[in-house]
Design a protein around this motif. Structure first.
Motif, PDB file in Angstrom:
ATOM      1  N   TYR A   1       0.809  -1.218   0.000  1.00  0.00           N
ATOM      2  CA  TYR A   1       0.000   0.000   0.000  1.00  0.00           C
ATOM      3  C   TYR A   1       0.850   1.280   0.000  1.00  0.00           C
ATOM      4  CZ  TYR A   1      -3.131  -3.734   0.695  1.00  0.00           C
ATOM      5  OH  TYR A   1      -3.770  -4.919   0.510  1.00  0.00           O
TER       6      TYR A   1
ATOM      7  N   TYR B   1      12.958  -3.544  -5.321  1.00  0.00           N
ATOM      8  CA  TYR B   1      11.603  -4.089  -5.230  1.00  0.00           C
ATOM      9  C   TYR B   1      11.683  -5.556  -4.804  1.00  0.00           C
ATOM     10  CZ  TYR B   1       7.246  -6.169  -6.902  1.00  0.00           C
ATOM     11  OH  TYR B   1       6.088  -6.894  -7.001  1.00  0.00           O
ATOM     12  N   ARG B   2      11.222  -5.846  -3.595  1.00  0.00           N
ATOM     13  CA  ARG B   2      11.277  -7.178  -2.974  1.00  0.00           C
ATOM     14  C   ARG B   2      12.690  -7.782  -3.086  1.00  0.00           C
ATOM     15  NH1 ARG B   2       6.990  -5.394  -1.928  1.00  0.00           N
ATOM     16  NH2 ARG B   2       5.027  -6.531  -1.676  1.00  0.00           N
TER      17      ARG B   2
ATOM     18  N   ARG C   1      -6.474  -6.381   3.966  1.00  0.00           N
ATOM     19  CA  ARG C   1      -5.673  -7.600   3.806  1.00  0.00           C
ATOM     20  C   ARG C   1      -6.476  -8.841   4.177  1.00  0.00           C
ATOM     21  NH1 ARG C   1       0.027  -6.753   3.025  1.00  0.00           N
ATOM     22  NH2 ARG C   1       0.314  -8.946   3.459  1.00  0.00           N
TER      23      ARG C   1
ATOM     24  N   LYS D   1      -8.763 -10.005   1.328  1.00  0.00           N
ATOM     25  CA  LYS D   1      -8.277 -10.624   0.086  1.00  0.00           C
ATOM     26  C   LYS D   1      -7.082 -11.547   0.224  1.00  0.00           C
ATOM     27  CE  LYS D   1      -7.001  -6.551  -2.210  1.00  0.00           C
ATOM     28  NZ  LYS D   1      -6.514  -5.866  -3.378  1.00  0.00           N
TER      29      LYS D   1
ATOM     30  N   SER E   1       2.364 -13.046  -1.656  1.00  0.00           N
ATOM     31  CA  SER E   1       2.445 -13.045  -3.118  1.00  0.00           C
ATOM     32  C   SER E   1       3.478 -14.067  -3.560  1.00  0.00           C
ATOM     33  CB  SER E   1       2.891 -11.675  -3.634  1.00  0.00           C
ATOM     34  OG  SER E   1       1.975 -10.690  -3.245  1.00  0.00           O
TER      35      SER E   1
ATOM     36  N   PHE F   1       4.547 -14.498  -6.797  1.00  0.00           N
ATOM     37  CA  PHE F   1       5.398 -13.954  -7.863  1.00  0.00           C
ATOM     38  C   PHE F   1       5.573 -12.452  -7.669  1.00  0.00           C
ATOM     39  CE2 PHE F   1       3.187 -17.637  -9.743  1.00  0.00           C
ATOM     40  CZ  PHE F   1       4.284 -18.391 -10.156  1.00  0.00           C
TER      41      PHE F   1
ATOM     42  N   ASN G   1       5.652  -8.646  -9.180  1.00  0.00           N
ATOM     43  CA  ASN G   1       5.002  -7.960 -10.294  1.00  0.00           C
ATOM     44  C   ASN G   1       6.088  -7.593 -11.306  1.00  0.00           C
ATOM     45  OD1 ASN G   1       2.306  -7.968  -9.402  1.00  0.00           O
ATOM     46  ND2 ASN G   1       2.672  -6.246  -8.042  1.00  0.00           N
TER      47      ASN G   1
ATOM     48  N   TRP H   1      -3.303 -10.039 -11.858  1.00  0.00           N
ATOM     49  CA  TRP H   1      -4.285  -9.856 -12.939  1.00  0.00           C
ATOM     50  C   TRP H   1      -3.999 -10.829 -14.085  1.00  0.00           C
ATOM     51  CZ3 TRP H   1      -4.487  -8.935 -18.080  1.00  0.00           C
ATOM     52  CH2 TRP H   1      -5.727  -8.545 -18.601  1.00  0.00           C
TER      53      TRP H   1
ATOM     54  N   ASP I   1      -4.888 -14.382 -13.124  1.00  0.00           N
ATOM     55  CA  ASP I   1      -6.356 -14.441 -13.103  1.00  0.00           C
ATOM     56  C   ASP I   1      -6.879 -14.535 -14.546  1.00  0.00           C
ATOM     57  OD1 ASP I   1      -8.929 -14.238 -12.212  1.00  0.00           O
ATOM     58  OD2 ASP I   1      -8.773 -12.182 -11.442  1.00  0.00           O
TER      59      ASP I   1
ATOM     60  N   LYS J   1      -7.425 -18.747 -11.050  1.00  0.00           N
ATOM     61  CA  LYS J   1      -8.014 -18.547  -9.722  1.00  0.00           C
ATOM     62  C   LYS J   1      -8.784 -19.793  -9.289  1.00  0.00           C
ATOM     63  CE  LYS J   1      -9.128 -13.983  -8.429  1.00  0.00           C
ATOM     64  NZ  LYS J   1     -10.016 -12.851  -8.631  1.00  0.00           N
TER      65      LYS J   1
ATOM     66  N   GLN K   1      -7.320 -13.964  -4.609  1.00  0.00           N
ATOM     67  CA  GLN K   1      -6.116 -13.237  -5.063  1.00  0.00           C
ATOM     68  C   GLN K   1      -5.247 -14.238  -5.800  1.00  0.00           C
ATOM     69  OE1 GLN K   1      -3.606 -11.785  -5.961  1.00  0.00           O
ATOM     70  NE2 GLN K   1      -3.271  -9.788  -5.036  1.00  0.00           N
ATOM     71  N   ALA K   2      -5.210 -14.147  -7.118  1.00  0.00           N
ATOM     72  CA  ALA K   2      -4.520 -15.165  -7.914  1.00  0.00           C
ATOM     73  C   ALA K   2      -3.000 -15.141  -7.748  1.00  0.00           C
ATOM     74  CB  ALA K   2      -4.894 -14.998  -9.393  1.00  0.00           C
TER      75      ALA K   2
ATOM     76  N   GLU L   1       8.596 -14.890  -5.834  1.00  0.00           N
ATOM     77  CA  GLU L   1       9.046 -13.954  -4.800  1.00  0.00           C
ATOM     78  C   GLU L   1       9.726 -14.691  -3.640  1.00  0.00           C
ATOM     79  OE1 GLU L   1       7.305 -11.675  -1.439  1.00  0.00           O
ATOM     80  OE2 GLU L   1       6.314 -10.662  -3.103  1.00  0.00           O
TER      81      GLU L   1
HETATM   82  N1  EPU Z   1      -5.915  -8.524  -9.609  1.00  0.00           N
HETATM   83  C1  EPU Z   1      -6.809  -9.246 -10.350  1.00  0.00           C
HETATM   84  N2  EPU Z   1      -7.005 -10.556 -10.033  1.00  0.00           N
HETATM   85  C2  EPU Z   1      -6.343 -11.163  -9.024  1.00  0.00           C
HETATM   86  C3  EPU Z   1      -5.400 -10.425  -8.272  1.00  0.00           C
HETATM   87  C4  EPU Z   1      -5.202  -9.090  -8.586  1.00  0.00           C
HETATM   88  O1  EPU Z   1      -7.433  -8.732 -11.275  1.00  0.00           O
HETATM   89  O2  EPU Z   1      -6.560 -12.342  -8.780  1.00  0.00           O
HETATM   90  C5  EPU Z   1      -5.741  -7.092  -9.904  1.00  0.00           C
HETATM   91  C6  EPU Z   1      -6.340  -6.250  -8.757  1.00  0.00           C
HETATM   92  O3  EPU Z   1      -7.703  -6.011  -8.962  1.00  0.00           O
HETATM   93  C7  EPU Z   1      -5.529  -4.991  -8.853  1.00  0.00           C
HETATM   94  C8  EPU Z   1      -4.167  -5.482  -9.317  1.00  0.00           C
HETATM   95  O4  EPU Z   1      -4.349  -6.762  -9.890  1.00  0.00           O
HETATM   96  O5  EPU Z   1      -6.046  -4.122  -9.794  1.00  0.00           O
HETATM   97  C9  EPU Z   1      -3.142  -5.557  -8.216  1.00  0.00           C
HETATM   98  O6  EPU Z   1      -3.629  -6.356  -7.147  1.00  0.00           O
HETATM   99  P1  EPU Z   1      -3.406  -5.951  -5.606  1.00  0.00           P
HETATM  100  O7  EPU Z   1      -3.764  -4.542  -5.369  1.00  0.00           O
HETATM  101  O8  EPU Z   1      -4.086  -6.993  -4.776  1.00  0.00           O
HETATM  102  O9  EPU Z   1      -1.854  -6.008  -5.384  1.00  0.00           O
HETATM  103  P2  EPU Z   1      -0.742  -6.957  -5.965  1.00  0.00           P
HETATM  104  O10 EPU Z   1       0.034  -6.225  -6.985  1.00  0.00           O
HETATM  105  O11 EPU Z   1      -1.319  -8.260  -6.357  1.00  0.00           O
HETATM  106  C10 EPU Z   1       1.097  -6.179  -4.297  1.00  0.00           C
HETATM  107  C11 EPU Z   1       2.082  -6.832  -3.380  1.00  0.00           C
HETATM  108  C12 EPU Z   1       1.403  -7.274  -2.090  1.00  0.00           C
HETATM  109  C13 EPU Z   1       0.807  -6.054  -1.418  1.00  0.00           C
HETATM  110  C14 EPU Z   1      -0.175  -5.374  -2.400  1.00  0.00           C
HETATM  111  C15 EPU Z   1      -0.686  -4.050  -1.867  1.00  0.00           C
HETATM  112  C16 EPU Z   1       3.793  -7.810  -4.787  1.00  0.00           C
HETATM  113  C17 EPU Z   1       4.359  -9.053  -5.378  1.00  0.00           C
HETATM  114  N3  EPU Z   1       2.706  -7.961  -4.037  1.00  0.00           N
HETATM  115  O12 EPU Z   1       0.155  -7.178  -4.664  1.00  0.00           O
HETATM  116  O13 EPU Z   1       2.393  -7.795  -1.237  1.00  0.00           O
HETATM  117  O14 EPU Z   1       0.130  -6.400  -0.229  1.00  0.00           O
HETATM  118  O15 EPU Z   1       0.494  -5.078  -3.640  1.00  0.00           O
HETATM  119  O16 EPU Z   1       0.350  -3.114  -1.842  1.00  0.00           O
HETATM  120  O17 EPU Z   1       4.351  -6.742  -4.991  1.00  0.00           O
HETATM  121  C18 EPU Z   1       3.511  -9.814  -0.658  1.00  0.00           C
HETATM  122  O18 EPU Z   1       4.521  -9.341  -1.133  1.00  0.00           O
HETATM  123  O19 EPU Z   1       3.503 -10.967  -0.150  1.00  0.00           O
HETATM  124  C19 EPU Z   1       2.270  -9.064  -0.709  1.00  0.00           C
HETATM  125  C20 EPU Z   1       1.100  -9.569  -0.306  1.00  0.00           C
END
Ligand code: EPU
Length: 360
Positions: free
Chosen positions: A152, A185-186, A245, A248, A260, A262, A264, A298, A301, A306, A319-320, A356
């Motif tokens: 966040y 980044y990570r 958190r 999701k 996570s 993988f 991003n 995304w 997914d 998923k 959360q895929a 990751e």
């Molecule tokens: N999305 C989908 N389908 C899914 C998952 C995600 O369409 O199944 C879309 C969401 O709607 C959103 C975008 O993908 O538009 C990003 O998803 P989300 O906001 O959940 O964040 P993320 O990029 O998947 C990252 C971090 C998380 C952290 C969140 C919030 C990485 C690898 N992961 O996830 O960190 O909590 O942002 O900042 O950078 C972690 O590292 O273990 C972790 C949970």
């Protein structure tokens, strides 16, 4: 089983008065309770580390001193695919304290073995805000700098002051600042040249004053809109993050996972244009250096993963990006699923997803 031989040579006290204590060594320890994925694996030898002096005892030990080591924190970022032959150092250094109250920041220090979330909650309760966006991230304080945890809009590096580590070859304690840690980044130097070389024992965090909330993330904007509260307190932001958190992400206490799975992927504008041409909906973020971060969740997914499973390893329904243990998964199943996901994402988007967690 206690190994008393390590107590033979008393060491100078390191502030913990642990100089004369024996090394705590156990044999054939199940690591299932010590990894948040809940994967079965055993450690031939496990040493519990509660202080810098304990690390030095390992370094000086006739049997363990030169043996390869595996550093285990909260086990929230590992995929265990087999038993561990290296000497496992289980980091349990305790403690939380305010080091300094400066006009521009509070400096707090926590032992590497403390739970990260407990430290976040403690600082908020004490009235030292700044870590609220990093609430509920599983794992220990010592693991936080290794992968530069982030969520966040805030990363560990944004709140980092310094850390203490002990060198596993020389036994020397050092204090490292951000430059040496090379946060990305990570990512950090602890995943590269300092991997298995440095044991992080304490981390100091800088919480800037006056507090400025970081509310730019869509999920947080949505909360502000829903509650009509555009000036939340640190406690409110903390509560929002916990609620977001919980909604999701699976709680490792009930569904095994490593957050996570993988990273991003970051691509060039040309690569992104090509992908957007074919998939206009793809979620992506422009980074300050001109490159573009794609939402791996995304893409996974969009490939239809998923809720799917390979044996007992599955893709979380909400959360895929998160792979889960449906009960009795083994590491090999998790990795088979991970590879299948990588292949289908590569097939559709031409992007190679990078895991990751550390795969052992
Ligand atoms: N999305 C989908 N389908 C899914 C998952 C995600 O369409 O199944 C879309 C969401 O709607 C959103 C975008 O993908 O538009 C990003 O998803 P989300 O906001 O959940 O964040 P993320 O990029 O998947 C990252 C971090 C998380 C952290 C969140 C919030 C990485 C690898 N992961 O996830 O960190 O909590 O942002 O900042 O950078 C972690 O590292 O273990 C972790 C949970």
């Amino acid at each position: 089983m206690n190994d008393q031989s390590a107590a033979a040579a008393p060491r100078p006290a390191d502030g913990t008065a642990a100089g004369v204590r024996a090394l705590r060594v156990e044999s054939n320890v199940s690591l299932k309770p010590y990894n948040t994925f809940g994967l079965p694996a055993a450690a031939e030898t496990l040493v519990r580390i509660a202080s810098d002096a304990d690390v030095r005892r390992v370094v000086d030990h006739p049997q363990y001193g030169r043996a390869p080591k595996f550093i285990l924190g909260g086990g929230s970022n590992v995929v265990l695919t087999h038993d561990i032959r290296q000497v496992v150092l289980k980091i349990e250094v305790p403690g939380m304290r305010l080091v300094e109250e400066r006009p521009d920041a509070w400096i707090v220090e926590a032992g590497a073995g403390e739970s990260w979330h407990d430290v976040v909650a403690w600082t908020i309760a004490q009235g030292w805000p700044g870590l609220e966006n990093l609430a509920l991230i599983p794992g220990t304080v010592g693991a936080a700098p290794v992968q530069n945890i982030g969520a966040y809009g805030v990363e560990l590096k944004d709140r980092f002051e310094s850390l203490d580590a002990v060198d596993l070859v020389t036994g020397r304690s050092v204090t490292l600042r951000a430059g040496i840690c090379a946060f990305g980044y990570r990512d950090s130097e602890f995943k590269h040249s300092l991997a298995s070389r440095s044991v992080i024992t304490r981390v100091r965090l800088r919480l800037p004053r006056p507090w400025q909330p970081v509310l730019g993330y869509l999920d947080l904007e949505r909360r502000m809109h829903e509650t009509g509260n555009t000036h939340p307190t640190p406690q409110q932001v903390f509560d929002w993050i916990c609620a977001i958190r919980r909604a999701k992400l699976p709680d490792p206490a009930t569904i095994g996972n490593a957050g996570s799975f993988f990273k991003n992927p970051v691509v060039t504008p040309e690569q992104c244009r090509d992908i957007i041409g074919r998939d206009p909906e793809i979620v992506h973020y422009n980074l300050p250096d001109g490159s573009i971060k794609l939402a791996a969740g995304w893409m996974i997914d969009a490939c239809g993963w998923k809720g799917k499973s390979v044996g007992q390893a599955g893709v979380y329904e909400r959360q895929a990006l998160v792979l889960v243990n449906r009960g009795a998964a083994i590491g090999a199943e998790v990795m088979t699923l991970a590879r299948a996901i990588q292949e289908s994402v590569y097939g559709r988007f031409g992007i190679r997803l990078e895991p990751e967690p550390v795969v052992v």
